[in-house]
Scaffold this active site. Structure first.
Site, PDB file in Angstrom:
ATOM      1  CB  ALA A  14      -0.935   0.007   1.204  1.00  0.00           C
ATOM      2  CE  LYS A  38       8.828  -3.385   7.734  1.00  0.00           C
ATOM      3  NZ  LYS A  38       7.591  -3.000   7.011  1.00  0.00           N
ATOM      4  CG  ASP A  55      10.061  -1.829   3.307  1.00  0.00           C
ATOM      5  OD1 ASP A  55      10.389  -1.399   2.181  1.00  0.00           O
ATOM      6  OD2 ASP A  55       9.091  -2.579   3.502  1.00  0.00           O
ATOM      7  CB  ALA A 119       5.060  -6.469   8.604  1.00  0.00           C
ATOM      8  N   GLY A 120       2.724  -5.457   6.286  1.00  0.00           N
ATOM      9  CA  GLY A 120       1.436  -5.809   5.694  1.00  0.00           C
ATOM     10  C   GLY A 120       0.321  -4.943   6.253  1.00  0.00           C
ATOM     11  CG  ASN A 177       0.983   5.692  -1.808  1.00  0.00           C
ATOM     12  OD1 ASN A 177       1.437   6.623  -2.471  1.00  0.00           O
ATOM     13  ND2 ASN A 177       1.594   4.521  -1.719  1.00  0.00           N
ATOM     14  CB  CYS A 178      -2.330   7.844  -6.296  1.00  0.00           C
ATOM     15  SG  CYS A 178      -3.547   8.965  -5.555  1.00  0.00           S
TER      16      CYS A 178
END
Length: 224
Positions: A14, A38, A55, A119-120, A177-178
């Site tokens: 995403a 993270k 990430d 995460a996810g 977020n496009c």
């Protein structure tokens, strides 16, 4: 007073890291000391003999408060799969209390604006009994939702918002977020989300293929 946010997404890919890095950079522009974490990552490569996740490296690079990589990303798996399956394959157990402890340690470093990236999506399992969202619950973190704007995003966003609130956490805001440049009726979908999501829209990030986010399209959730 320091502001701490847990960043989750409507789905994998995403744009959680893309958005988290943008928020950290925007906070730095406003003179704030920043830190991105993270706690668990699945998907890594060996760099100088050490497994590192891209990430987490991006979050580290975007932070003005510098910590060792092991504090930014204390739990890491090489396979880019669901964390609980990666842990099983590695013969390891990962739990909420363990991750929350790591995060608490990192949060002892002075900073004004911190993001803890998940995460996810919201209900990603850590083990047969616990979800990663449990870390946000234990630490009582405000939540920012990154909505990957694509077909189906309205349902995903509304379900995630409901789950965040049912878990008793403050839904501090969301970012559109496009991620699909060819999506039909993109603006209409965003307008629907603005009407239906029970939190302010912090910005709409245009599609950026391998580029940087437009920081002028964002605002920080610093109220309250």
């Amino acid at each position: 007073m320091a502001k701490n946010f847990f960043v989750t997404g409507t789905d994998t890919d995403a744009g959680k890291t893309f958005t988290s890095v943008a928020l950290l950079k925007l906070a730095q522009q406003q003179g704030l000391r920043t830190l991105g974490l993270k706690p668990v990552a699945a998907g890594a490569e060996l760099i100088d003999g050490v497994l590192k996740n891209d990430d987490a490296l991006q979050l580290q690079a975007a932070s003005s408060v510098q910590l060792p990589y092991s504090q930014i990303n204390p739990i890491i798996f090489e396979e880019p799969i669901a964390p609980h399956i990666a842990a099983q394959n590695a013969g390891r157990t990962v739990g909420v209390a363990q991750l929350a402890g790591f995060v608490r340690g990192a949060l002892m470093q002075p900073a004004d604006f911190r993001v803890i990236e998940g995460a996810g999506g919201w209900l990603v399992p850590l083990n047969p009994q616990e979800m990663l969202s449990g870390v946000a619950k234990v630490l009582e973190l405000d939540v920012i939702l990154v909505v990957g704007i694509k077909l189906g995003c309205i349902n995903h966003a509304l379900l995630t918002a409901r789950a965040i609130r049912q878990d008793g956490l403050n839904f501090a805001g969301w970012v559109a977020n496009c991620i699909d440049p060819d999506m039909a009726q993109q603006q209409e979908n965003i307008d629907t989300l603005k009407r239906m999501l029970p939190a302010p829209c912090l910005g709409v990030l245009p599609y950026a293929k391998a580029g940087e986010a437009d920081l002028s399209a964002l605002e920080l959730p610093l109220a309250g």
